[in-house]
Design a protein around this motif. Structure first.
Motif, PDB file in Angstrom:
ATOM      1  N   PRO A  56     -94.508  -5.619  49.236  1.00 15.35           N
ATOM      2  CA  PRO A  56     -93.496  -4.836  48.517  1.00 15.35           C
ATOM      3  C   PRO A  56     -92.433  -4.251  49.442  1.00 15.35           C
ATOM      4  CG  PRO A  56     -95.660  -4.412  47.588  1.00 15.35           C
ATOM      5  CD  PRO A  56     -95.884  -5.264  48.809  1.00 15.35           C
ATOM      6  N   ALA A  57     -92.838  -3.801  50.629  1.00 15.57           N
ATOM      7  CA  ALA A  57     -91.878  -3.218  51.567  1.00 15.57           C
ATOM      8  C   ALA A  57     -90.855  -4.250  52.034  1.00 15.57           C
ATOM      9  CB  ALA A  57     -92.612  -2.627  52.779  1.00 15.57           C
ATOM     10  N   LEU A  58     -91.318  -5.467  52.300  1.00 16.56           N
ATOM     11  CA  LEU A  58     -90.404  -6.519  52.745  1.00 16.56           C
ATOM     12  C   LEU A  58     -89.455  -6.936  51.625  1.00 16.56           C
ATOM     13  CD1 LEU A  58     -92.688  -8.848  54.922  1.00 16.56           C
ATOM     14  CD2 LEU A  58     -90.722  -7.495  55.690  1.00 16.56           C
ATOM     15  N   LEU A  59     -89.971  -7.011  50.401  1.00 12.87           N
ATOM     16  CA  LEU A  59     -89.104  -7.356  49.275  1.00 12.87           C
ATOM     17  C   LEU A  59     -88.041  -6.282  49.077  1.00 12.87           C
ATOM     18  CD1 LEU A  59     -88.343  -9.171  46.911  1.00 12.87           C
ATOM     19  CD2 LEU A  59     -89.986  -7.909  45.505  1.00 12.87           C
ATOM     20  N   ASP A  60     -88.433  -5.042  49.217  1.00 12.92           N
ATOM     21  CA  ASP A  60     -87.490  -3.924  49.100  1.00 12.92           C
ATOM     22  C   ASP A  60     -86.346  -4.090  50.106  1.00 12.92           C
ATOM     23  OD1 ASP A  60     -86.696  -1.220  48.187  1.00 12.92           O
ATOM     24  OD2 ASP A  60     -87.257  -0.637  50.224  1.00 12.92           O
ATOM     25  N   GLN A  61     -86.692  -4.462  51.337  1.00 15.49           N
ATOM     26  CA  GLN A  61     -85.678  -4.658  52.372  1.00 15.49           C
ATOM     27  C   GLN A  61     -84.765  -5.838  52.032  1.00 15.49           C
ATOM     28  OE1 GLN A  61     -87.641  -5.068  56.195  1.00 15.49           O
ATOM     29  NE2 GLN A  61     -88.924  -3.272  55.849  1.00 15.49           N
ATOM     30  N   GLU A  62     -85.366  -6.910  51.512  1.00  9.26           N
ATOM     31  CA  GLU A  62     -84.582  -8.118  51.222  1.00  9.26           C
ATOM     32  C   GLU A  62     -83.589  -7.881  50.088  1.00  9.26           C
ATOM     33  OE1 GLU A  62     -83.282 -11.561  52.427  1.00  9.26           O
ATOM     34  OE2 GLU A  62     -85.045 -10.646  53.356  1.00  9.26           O
ATOM     35  N   ILE A  63     -84.027  -7.176  49.050  1.00  8.23           N
ATOM     36  CA  ILE A  63     -83.126  -6.875  47.939  1.00  8.23           C
ATOM     37  C   ILE A  63     -81.989  -5.969  48.420  1.00  8.23           C
ATOM     38  CG2 ILE A  63     -82.917  -5.748  45.686  1.00  8.23           C
ATOM     39  CD1 ILE A  63     -85.829  -6.568  45.138  1.00  8.23           C
ATOM     40  N   THR A  64     -82.325  -4.958  49.208  1.00  2.18           N
ATOM     41  CA  THR A  64     -81.320  -4.042  49.751  1.00  2.18           C
ATOM     42  C   THR A  64     -80.282  -4.804  50.567  1.00  2.18           C
ATOM     43  OG1 THR A  64     -82.900  -2.204  49.853  1.00  2.18           O
ATOM     44  CG2 THR A  64     -80.947  -2.029  51.241  1.00  2.18           C
ATOM     45  N   ALA A  65     -80.760  -5.722  51.417  1.00  6.89           N
ATOM     46  CA  ALA A  65     -79.856  -6.500  52.275  1.00  6.89           C
ATOM     47  C   ALA A  65     -78.985  -7.441  51.445  1.00  6.89           C
ATOM     48  CB  ALA A  65     -80.665  -7.291  53.291  1.00  6.89           C
ATOM     49  N   THR A  66     -79.547  -8.025  50.382  1.00  4.58           N
ATOM     50  CA  THR A  66     -78.783  -8.938  49.532  1.00  4.58           C
ATOM     51  C   THR A  66     -77.671  -8.186  48.809  1.00  4.58           C
ATOM     52  OG1 THR A  66     -80.792 -10.266  49.210  1.00  4.58           O
ATOM     53  CG2 THR A  66     -78.964 -10.669  47.699  1.00  4.58           C
ATOM     54  N   LYS A  67     -77.977  -6.977  48.347  1.00  3.13           N
ATOM     55  CA  LYS A  67     -76.977  -6.163  47.647  1.00  3.13           C
ATOM     56  C   LYS A  67     -75.766  -5.857  48.529  1.00  3.13           C
ATOM     57  CE  LYS A  67     -79.609  -3.527  44.202  1.00  3.13           C
ATOM     58  NZ  LYS A  67     -80.139  -2.164  43.906  1.00  3.13           N
ATOM     59  N   LYS A  68     -75.980  -5.815  49.845  1.00  2.00           N
ATOM     60  CA  LYS A  68     -74.876  -5.538  50.764  1.00  2.00           C
ATOM     61  C   LYS A  68     -73.949  -6.747  50.912  1.00  2.00           C
ATOM     62  CE  LYS A  68     -77.377  -2.080  53.503  1.00  2.00           C
ATOM     63  NZ  LYS A  68     -77.977  -1.760  54.830  1.00  2.00           N
ATOM     64  N   LEU A  69     -74.465  -7.935  50.532  1.00  2.00           N
ATOM     65  CA  LEU A  69     -73.699  -9.165  50.711  1.00  2.00           C
ATOM     66  C   LEU A  69     -73.044  -9.666  49.430  1.00  2.00           C
ATOM     67  CD1 LEU A  69     -76.189 -11.097  53.038  1.00  2.00           C
ATOM     68  CD2 LEU A  69     -74.111  -9.880  53.721  1.00  2.00           C
ATOM     69  N   THR A  70     -73.479  -9.140  48.284  1.00  2.00           N
ATOM     70  CA  THR A  70     -72.878  -9.572  47.017  1.00  2.00           C
ATOM     71  C   THR A  70     -72.911  -8.455  45.988  1.00  2.00           C
ATOM     72  OG1 THR A  70     -72.913 -11.234  45.251  1.00  2.00           O
ATOM     73  CG2 THR A  70     -75.049 -10.537  46.101  1.00  2.00           C
ATOM     74  N   GLN A  71     -71.889  -8.408  45.171  1.00  2.00           N
ATOM     75  CA  GLN A  71     -71.844  -7.489  44.035  1.00  2.00           C
ATOM     76  C   GLN A  71     -72.211  -8.219  42.747  1.00  2.00           C
ATOM     77  OE1 GLN A  71     -71.182  -4.189  44.711  1.00  2.00           O
ATOM     78  NE2 GLN A  71     -71.214  -4.982  46.821  1.00  2.00           N
ATOM     79  N   LYS A  72     -72.447  -9.521  42.859  1.00  2.00           N
ATOM     80  CA  LYS A  72     -72.741 -10.347  41.697  1.00  2.00           C
ATOM     81  C   LYS A  72     -74.243 -10.303  41.375  1.00  2.00           C
ATOM     82  CE  LYS A  72     -68.502 -11.995  41.387  1.00  2.00           C
ATOM     83  NZ  LYS A  72     -68.192 -13.402  41.678  1.00  2.00           N
ATOM     84  N   PRO A  73     -74.618 -10.653  40.135  1.00  2.00           N
ATOM     85  CA  PRO A  73     -76.028 -10.644  39.756  1.00  2.00           C
ATOM     86  C   PRO A  73     -76.836 -11.696  40.530  1.00  2.00           C
ATOM     87  CG  PRO A  73     -74.615 -10.725  37.808  1.00  2.00           C
ATOM     88  CD  PRO A  73     -73.744 -10.991  38.988  1.00  2.00           C
ATOM     89  N   PHE A  74     -78.083 -11.365  40.827  1.00  2.00           N
ATOM     90  CA  PHE A  74     -79.035 -12.314  41.415  1.00  2.00           C
ATOM     91  C   PHE A  74     -80.425 -11.945  40.907  1.00  2.00           C
ATOM     92  CE2 PHE A  74     -78.668  -8.802  44.449  1.00  2.00           C
ATOM     93  CZ  PHE A  74     -79.995  -8.489  44.735  1.00  2.00           C
ATOM     94  N   GLY A  75     -81.353 -12.850  41.057  1.00  2.00           N
ATOM     95  CA  GLY A  75     -82.705 -12.604  40.570  1.00  2.00           C
ATOM     96  C   GLY A  75     -83.724 -12.588  41.684  1.00  2.00           C
ATOM     97  N   VAL A  76     -84.977 -12.321  41.311  1.00  2.00           N
ATOM     98  CA  VAL A  76     -86.097 -12.344  42.260  1.00  2.00           C
ATOM     99  C   VAL A  76     -87.217 -13.189  41.656  1.00  2.00           C
ATOM    100  CG1 VAL A  76     -87.890 -10.988  43.418  1.00  2.00           C
ATOM    101  CG2 VAL A  76     -85.553 -10.098  43.271  1.00  2.00           C
ATOM    102  N   ASN A  77     -87.747 -14.104  42.449  1.00  2.00           N
ATOM    103  CA  ASN A  77     -88.860 -14.949  42.027  1.00  2.00           C
ATOM    104  C   ASN A  77     -90.161 -14.375  42.578  1.00  2.00           C
ATOM    105  OD1 ASN A  77     -90.891 -17.182  42.652  1.00  2.00           O
ATOM    106  ND2 ASN A  77     -89.473 -18.328  41.386  1.00  2.00           N
ATOM    107  N   LEU A  78     -91.117 -14.116  41.681  1.00  2.00           N
ATOM    108  CA  LEU A  78     -92.423 -13.595  42.069  1.00  2.00           C
ATOM    109  C   LEU A  78     -93.508 -14.617  41.748  1.00  2.00           C
ATOM    110  CD1 LEU A  78     -92.190  -9.940  40.646  1.00  2.00           C
ATOM    111  CD2 LEU A  78     -91.576 -10.738  42.947  1.00  2.00           C
ATOM    112  N   ILE A  79     -94.470 -14.780  42.649  1.00  2.00           N
ATOM    113  CA  ILE A  79     -95.588 -15.689  42.438  1.00  2.00           C
ATOM    114  C   ILE A  79     -96.661 -14.957  41.631  1.00  2.00           C
ATOM    115  CG2 ILE A  79     -97.310 -17.168  43.540  1.00  2.00           C
ATOM    116  CD1 ILE A  79     -94.401 -18.008  44.014  1.00  2.00           C
ATOM    117  N   THR A  80     -97.081 -15.552  40.528  1.00  2.00           N
ATOM    118  CA  THR A  80     -97.995 -14.849  39.610  1.00  2.00           C
ATOM    119  C   THR A  80     -99.333 -14.502  40.249  1.00  2.00           C
ATOM    120  OG1 THR A  80     -98.739 -16.987  38.737  1.00  2.00           O
ATOM    121  CG2 THR A  80     -96.971 -15.864  37.548  1.00  2.00           C
ATOM    122  N   MET A  81     -99.778 -15.265  41.255  1.00  2.19           N
ATOM    123  CA  MET A  81    -101.078 -14.993  41.874  1.00  2.19           C
ATOM    124  C   MET A  81    -100.993 -13.971  43.012  1.00  2.19           C
ATOM    125  SD  MET A  81    -101.831 -18.369  44.200  1.00  2.19           S
ATOM    126  CE  MET A  81    -101.455 -19.520  42.884  1.00  2.19           C
TER     127      MET A  81
END
Length: 335
Positions: A56-81
């Protein structure tokens, strides 16, 4: 440039994603990270972060970093297992991620509800019409149907057959995105005409200029043909190993050895089945990193779809999307 016919057929999907074009990027572990995701969204497509085995901590960092590079919508893929999937969903909710893609199996109890309650849209994968209907009844907002031509984890049925089985039944009333083996706009046009709301491509974007994949990883793609992208073999019926499509190399042979090792642990009753499957998934994550990040194209996992033969050079994401839209529009104009 105007893509009137293509845009008209893509409108439902584009409105749902909040993007200019209904072209999603498949979530490729180690490849679909902040730079590629942002570039795709900025170019009018829809980027999707591959969470994979992230904490969760790494995903939090990745989303934060992505937001700095785009103002456009993007999604997140999660593995169900993923053992921490509910915590990962909380991270997405905290960032107000608008779309969460659940991949790798039937969503665990409560996960779809948790995503929906945060205000996000839920996108699920379905290998059959029956499962697609069930997932839509239980709260999925859209489906991705992915054929066995795709790279990475795959099902047993081709994209063209899945599209014929599912789109006539669901394409009109629901949002269905088609994936697997798509490398050109003519194929996109065909699936849109059949009722798809949009498409998803992975392999086509893996070697984009903005992709952080190692130069040697990209060169291997440029040299490869469709028949070089082969599927892994399941050695032990007890191990629920989902076949993986990747370029043939020593890494594929190493996976066979890994299966033997894990099967031996099961024989000795030193691991439970869930742990055995998790070990297989961790193996793939590590092997993929060796190829994508370290450039070890012999021993790493070179996950690639059969459309790899159409990937012949490194080019900017914007150029790839423009070419796909031009090809689709030209195909529709010839109808």
């Amino acid at each position: 440039m105007s893509f009137a016919r293509t845009a008209s057929l893509m409108r439902r999907g584009a409105d749902f994603l909040g993007s200019e074009h209904a072209i999603m990027c498949g979530a490729m572990s180690w490849v679909s990270e902040r730079h590629l995701v942002a570039a795709i969204s900025n170019a009018g497509g829809f980027g999707v972060i591959a969470c994979g085995a992230m904490t969760p901590a790494l995903l939090d960092q990745e989303i934060t970093a992505t937001k700095k590079l785009t103002q456009k919508p993007f999604g997140v893929n999660l593995i169900t297992m993923h053992p921490d999937i509910m915590a990962l969903i909380d991270v997405c909710a905290g960032h107000q991620v608008g779309h969460v893609v659940l991949a790798g199996g039937v969503p665990p109890k409560g996960s779809v509800e948790a995503i929906s309650s945060s205000g996000a849209k839920v996108i699920c994968f379905a290998p059959t019409l029956a499962l697609a209907k069930k997932l839509l009844r239980t709260g999925a907002d859209a489906m991705v149907i992915e054929g066995m031509e795709a790279g990475g984890h795959i099902g047993p049925v081709s994209t063209s057959v899945l599209a014929q089985e599912i789109l006539p039944h669901l394409g009109k009333d629901y949002l269905v995105f088609v994936a697997g083996g798509i490398g050109r706009g003519e194929a996109i046009a065909g699936y849109l005409e059949m009722g798809a709301a949009g498409v998803q491509l992975g392999t086509r974007f893996a070697c984009a200029t903005e992709s952080i994949a190692h130069p040697d990883f990209k060169k291997a793609f440029f040299r490869a043909s469709a028949r070089d992208a082969v599927t892994s073999v399941q050695l032990d019926a007890r191990l629920p190993v989902i076949p993986v499509r990747a370029l043939r190399n020593k890494g594929a042979e190493a996976f066979t050895a890994k299966q033997r090792e894990v099967a031996g642990l099961l024989d000795g009753q030193t691991v439970e089945m869930a742990e055995a499957q998790l070990q297989i998934e961790h193996y793939w994550a590590g092997a993929l990193r060796r190829a994508v990040i370290d450039g070890d194209v012999e021993n790493g996992s070179m996950m690639a779809g059969q459309s790899v033969g159409m990937v012949t050079k490194e080019e900017p994401v914007a150029d790839i999307i423009l070419a796909l839209m031009e090809e689709a529009e030209a195909a529709l104009s010839r109808r």
